[in-house]
Design a protein around this motif. Structure first.
Motif, PDB file in Angstrom:
ATOM      1  N   LEU A   5      55.518  45.744  42.905  1.00  0.00           N
ATOM      2  CA  LEU A   5      55.165  44.638  42.036  1.00  0.00           C
ATOM      3  C   LEU A   5      54.070  44.357  42.194  1.00  0.00           C
ATOM      4  O   LEU A   5      53.210  44.191  42.892  1.00  0.00           O
ATOM      5  CB  LEU A   5      55.610  43.024  42.067  1.00  0.00           C
ATOM      6  CG  LEU A   5      57.256  43.493  41.970  1.00  0.00           C
ATOM      7  CD1 LEU A   5      57.513  41.358  41.873  1.00  0.00           C
ATOM      8  CD2 LEU A   5      58.208  43.486  40.719  1.00  0.00           C
ATOM      9  N   GLY A   6      53.205  44.995  40.321  1.00  0.00           N
ATOM     10  CA  GLY A   6      51.279  44.607  41.061  1.00  0.00           C
ATOM     11  C   GLY A   6      51.640  46.693  41.242  1.00  0.00           C
ATOM     12  O   GLY A   6      52.017  47.218  40.742  1.00  0.00           O
ATOM     13  N   PHE A   7      49.408  45.794  40.881  1.00  0.00           N
ATOM     14  CA  PHE A   7      49.294  47.635  40.336  1.00  0.00           C
ATOM     15  C   PHE A   7      48.659  47.680  42.358  1.00  0.00           C
ATOM     16  O   PHE A   7      48.046  46.674  42.768  1.00  0.00           O
ATOM     17  CB  PHE A   7      47.474  47.130  40.054  1.00  0.00           C
ATOM     18  CG  PHE A   7      48.641  46.677  38.191  1.00  0.00           C
ATOM     19  CD1 PHE A   7      49.452  47.962  37.447  1.00  0.00           C
ATOM     20  CD2 PHE A   7      48.730  46.150  37.912  1.00  0.00           C
ATOM     21  CE1 PHE A   7      49.515  48.161  35.916  1.00  0.00           C
ATOM     22  CE2 PHE A   7      48.891  45.555  36.425  1.00  0.00           C
ATOM     23  CZ  PHE A   7      49.714  46.655  35.945  1.00  0.00           C
ATOM     24  N   THR A   8      47.796  49.303  42.473  1.00  0.00           N
ATOM     25  CA  THR A   8      47.038  49.313  43.513  1.00  0.00           C
ATOM     26  C   THR A   8      45.838  49.460  43.128  1.00  0.00           C
ATOM     27  O   THR A   8      45.473  48.792  42.097  1.00  0.00           O
ATOM     28  CB  THR A   8      47.258  50.645  43.955  1.00  0.00           C
ATOM     29  OG1 THR A   8      46.905  51.127  42.912  1.00  0.00           O
ATOM     30  CG2 THR A   8      49.142  50.798  44.588  1.00  0.00           C
ATOM     31  N   LEU A   9      45.078  49.014  44.173  1.00  0.00           N
ATOM     32  CA  LEU A   9      43.868  48.544  44.387  1.00  0.00           C
ATOM     33  C   LEU A   9      42.857  50.096  43.447  1.00  0.00           C
ATOM     34  O   LEU A   9      42.339  49.545  42.598  1.00  0.00           O
ATOM     35  CB  LEU A   9      42.771  48.758  45.850  1.00  0.00           C
ATOM     36  CG  LEU A   9      41.588  48.043  45.377  1.00  0.00           C
ATOM     37  CD1 LEU A   9      40.830  47.387  44.419  1.00  0.00           C
ATOM     38  CD2 LEU A   9      40.709  48.258  46.775  1.00  0.00           C
ATOM     39  N   ILE A  10      43.968  51.537  43.263  1.00  0.00           N
ATOM     40  CA  ILE A  10      42.642  52.144  42.886  1.00  0.00           C
ATOM     41  C   ILE A  10      43.241  52.388  41.369  1.00  0.00           C
ATOM     42  O   ILE A  10      42.500  52.562  40.737  1.00  0.00           O
ATOM     43  CB  ILE A  10      43.526  54.098  43.550  1.00  0.00           C
ATOM     44  CG1 ILE A  10      43.644  53.430  44.911  1.00  0.00           C
ATOM     45  CG2 ILE A  10      43.090  54.982  43.050  1.00  0.00           C
ATOM     46  CD1 ILE A  10      42.140  54.279  45.013  1.00  0.00           C
ATOM     47  N   VAL A  15      41.497  51.806  35.669  1.00  0.00           N
ATOM     48  CA  VAL A  15      41.458  51.312  34.431  1.00  0.00           C
ATOM     49  C   VAL A  15      39.696  50.247  34.510  1.00  0.00           C
ATOM     50  O   VAL A  15      39.130  50.739  33.100  1.00  0.00           O
ATOM     51  CB  VAL A  15      41.775  50.241  34.673  1.00  0.00           C
ATOM     52  CG1 VAL A  15      41.660  49.288  33.051  1.00  0.00           C
ATOM     53  CG2 VAL A  15      44.106  50.612  34.710  1.00  0.00           C
ATOM     54  N   ILE A  16      39.474  49.908  35.459  1.00  0.00           N
ATOM     55  CA  ILE A  16      37.825  49.522  34.787  1.00  0.00           C
ATOM     56  C   ILE A  16      37.007  49.867  34.310  1.00  0.00           C
ATOM     57  O   ILE A  16      36.046  49.890  33.558  1.00  0.00           O
ATOM     58  CB  ILE A  16      37.236  48.196  36.406  1.00  0.00           C
ATOM     59  CG1 ILE A  16      38.916  47.343  36.517  1.00  0.00           C
ATOM     60  CG2 ILE A  16      36.288  48.252  36.290  1.00  0.00           C
ATOM     61  CD1 ILE A  16      38.227  46.095  37.631  1.00  0.00           C
TER      62      ILE A  16
END
Length: 184
Positions: A5-10, A15-16
């Motif tokens: 669940l969620g997104f990885t740091l990469i 996206v940023i």
């Protein structure tokens, strides 16, 4: 691994970075949009003030002036100056000093509108002098002409043009390209 669940740091960093790149392209357009809105707002404020001065002259049945200074209004003297330091008023026919409206709503340039008292050519010496029916002297006004006021923004290559007809009515605000510099 069971159902992440969620997104990885990469993924978050990608996206940023994409948002940053898109914002870099949009920022100049946003700045131009802000400048255009500032210019439009100032032009509408000037047109509204001109209308208000004309209406006041007609309702009070006396000359009411508009000067381009930063002062508070008085009964028959109105003032207008843009609150934005990048916006300047340009005017045609050297009327930056201001204008006034007559009791009938006619617009006159303050620099060329001279009231002269002349001998009434219709004065009848055989009748008693009466200010309404048989005046000895009458007021003569110089002819009016269309007045054009242009509001420009230092950071744009556009102006907003406001034309006042001889009758005192205000034409729609028009967008024109800026020729030369935008100086007060």
């Amino acid at each position: 691994m069971k159902g992440q669940l969620g997104f990885t740091l990469i993924e978050l960093l990608v996206v940023i970075a994409l948002i940053g790149i898109i914002s870099a392209f949009a920022a100049p357009n946003m700045t131009q949009l802000v400048y255009k809105k500032q210019l439009d707002t100032s032009a509408r404020e000037l047109a509204s003030t001109l209308s208000n001065v004309r209406g006041t002259a007609v309702s009070l049945r006396k000359d009411v002036s508009l000067e381009f200074k930063n002062q508070p209004h008085t009964g028959d003297h109105f003032y207008w100056n843009s609150q934005n330091k990048f916006i300047h008023l340009l005017s045609k026919n050297d009327t930056a000093e201001g204008i006034f409206f007559t009791p009938t709503g006619l617009a006159k340039a303050r620099t060329t509108a001279v009231r002269k008292e002349i001998v009434n050519p219709d004065y009848n010496e055989n009748l008693p002098e009466d200010p309404l029916t048989n005046p000895k002297k009458i007021i003569q006004w110089e002819n009016t002409e269309d007045l054009i006021f242009e509001v420009c923004h230092e950071k744009l290559n556009e102006i907003r043009s406001i034309r006042i007809f001889k009758s005192g009515t205000i034409d729609k605000i028009k967008t024109k390209p800026l020729l030369g510099g935008c100086t007060a």
